[in-house]
Design a protein around this motif. Structure first.
Motif, PDB file in Angstrom:
ATOM      1  N   TRP A 114       0.843  -1.184   0.000  1.00  0.00           N
ATOM      2  CA  TRP A 114       0.000   0.000   0.000  1.00  0.00           C
ATOM      3  C   TRP A 114       0.886   1.245   0.000  1.00  0.00           C
ATOM      4  CZ3 TRP A 114      -5.250   0.037  -0.439  1.00  0.00           C
ATOM      5  CH2 TRP A 114      -5.910  -1.186  -0.223  1.00  0.00           C
ATOM      6  N   ASP A 116       1.935   5.051   1.150  1.00  0.00           N
ATOM      7  CA  ASP A 116       2.027   5.567   2.526  1.00  0.00           C
ATOM      8  C   ASP A 116       0.701   6.084   3.047  1.00  0.00           C
ATOM      9  OD1 ASP A 116       4.706   4.927   2.567  1.00  0.00           O
ATOM     10  OD2 ASP A 116       5.380   6.943   2.013  1.00  0.00           O
ATOM     11  N   ASP A 117      -0.115   6.645   2.144  1.00  0.00           N
ATOM     12  CA  ASP A 117      -1.408   7.182   2.577  1.00  0.00           C
ATOM     13  C   ASP A 117      -2.536   6.161   2.439  1.00  0.00           C
ATOM     14  OD1 ASP A 117      -1.650   7.041  -0.139  1.00  0.00           O
ATOM     15  OD2 ASP A 117      -2.049   9.175  -0.453  1.00  0.00           O
ATOM     16  N   LYS A 118      -2.165   4.909   2.097  1.00  0.00           N
ATOM     17  CA  LYS A 118      -3.146   3.809   1.965  1.00  0.00           C
ATOM     18  C   LYS A 118      -4.181   4.070   0.876  1.00  0.00           C
ATOM     19  CE  LYS A 118      -1.299   1.677   5.484  1.00  0.00           C
ATOM     20  NZ  LYS A 118      -0.528   0.422   5.310  1.00  0.00           N
ATOM     21  N   GLU A 172      -6.036  -9.554   4.433  1.00  0.00           N
ATOM     22  CA  GLU A 172      -5.892  -8.186   4.922  1.00  0.00           C
ATOM     23  C   GLU A 172      -7.212  -7.429   4.830  1.00  0.00           C
ATOM     24  OE1 GLU A 172      -3.062  -4.248   4.095  1.00  0.00           O
ATOM     25  OE2 GLU A 172      -2.790  -6.079   2.916  1.00  0.00           O
ATOM     26  N   GLN A 176      -9.876  -6.061   7.915  1.00  0.00           N
ATOM     27  CA  GLN A 176     -10.255  -4.660   8.022  1.00  0.00           C
ATOM     28  C   GLN A 176     -11.755  -4.458   7.892  1.00  0.00           C
ATOM     29  OE1 GLN A 176      -8.051  -2.817   4.880  1.00  0.00           O
ATOM     30  NE2 GLN A 176      -6.071  -3.012   5.905  1.00  0.00           N
ATOM     31  N   SER A 189      -8.529   1.462  -4.822  1.00  0.00           N
ATOM     32  CA  SER A 189      -7.199   2.011  -5.073  1.00  0.00           C
ATOM     33  C   SER A 189      -7.336   3.156  -6.055  1.00  0.00           C
ATOM     34  CB  SER A 189      -6.284   0.921  -5.650  1.00  0.00           C
ATOM     35  OG  SER A 189      -4.990   1.422  -5.934  1.00  0.00           O
TER      36      SER A 189
END
Length: 202
Positions: A114, A116-118, A172, A176, A189
């Protein structure tokens, strides 16, 4: 194989072009090469490249850098290519084109991460090429076993998720997901949402 089609020379010329920084992606769609027949090269279901000079005893390409460079010359004729369908694949330069055999698709997604900001998923193929899932690189679900999803890499060329990457992503997303169980699982995404699994709770 046509002796004029020298893979090592081709890779050397390609490396010079890429190292010059003049282009990030070769304009294969702008080239009109001569058809030089078939090259005894097979990309198998797992993305491994094989020399098939001896059809009864194929040998793997053992030079990863060569494969990575040559993968930039992969071409699939435009059309309604979907996972599981057979495309018309070749390697092409501005002057020459040779047909090759691809068992499924030429690329395999062997890893992902992912941002850094997802906000996006960055995939890595077996030849080290990276791309981010989104509008230009969508995901398409397979309707055939083992039902692994595919992602568009570039120019009508697709990559199939390998089992490790796919199951890691599924687990994953499930961890979540605190909402009610549904029959499908999606991933978002670059602001685009794609279904990556169906009937996961049945």
């Amino acid at each position: 194989m046509d002796n004029r089609f020298d893979l090592s020379q081709m890779a050397s010329e390609l490396a010079s072009v890429l190292e010059s920084g003049s282009t990030k992606q070769l304009p294969l769609e702008q080239w009109s090469p001569n058809d030089c027949g078939f090259l005894p090269l097979l990309i198998d279901h797992e993305g491994q490249w094989w020399s098939t000079d001896d059809i009864d005893n194929p040998s793997p390409y053992r030079r990863p850098k060569l494969v990575k460079l040559l993968s930039q010359l992969l071409w699939c004729e435009p059309g309604d290519i979907k996972p599981g369908s057979k495309g018309n694949y070749s390697l092409r330069t501005p002057h020459e084109s040779v047909k090759i055999v691809v068992e499924d698709v030429p690329f395999i997604v062997v890893d992902y991460k992912w941002s850094d900001d997802k906000a996006e998923i960055i995939c890595t193929t077996q030849v080290g090429e990276q791309f981010s899932i989104g509008e230009k690189h969508p995901i398409m679900c397979s309707t055939q076993a083992p039902f692994l999803p595919y992602a568009l890499v570039r120019r009508n060329l697709w990559a199939r998720f390998n089992r490790n990457s796919y199951y890691r992503l599924v687990n994953e997303l499930l961890s979540q997901n605190n909402t009610e169980a549904t029959s499908t699982l999606s991933v978002t995404s670059q602001g685009k949402t794609f279904v990556i699994a169906g009937d996961i709770h049945e």
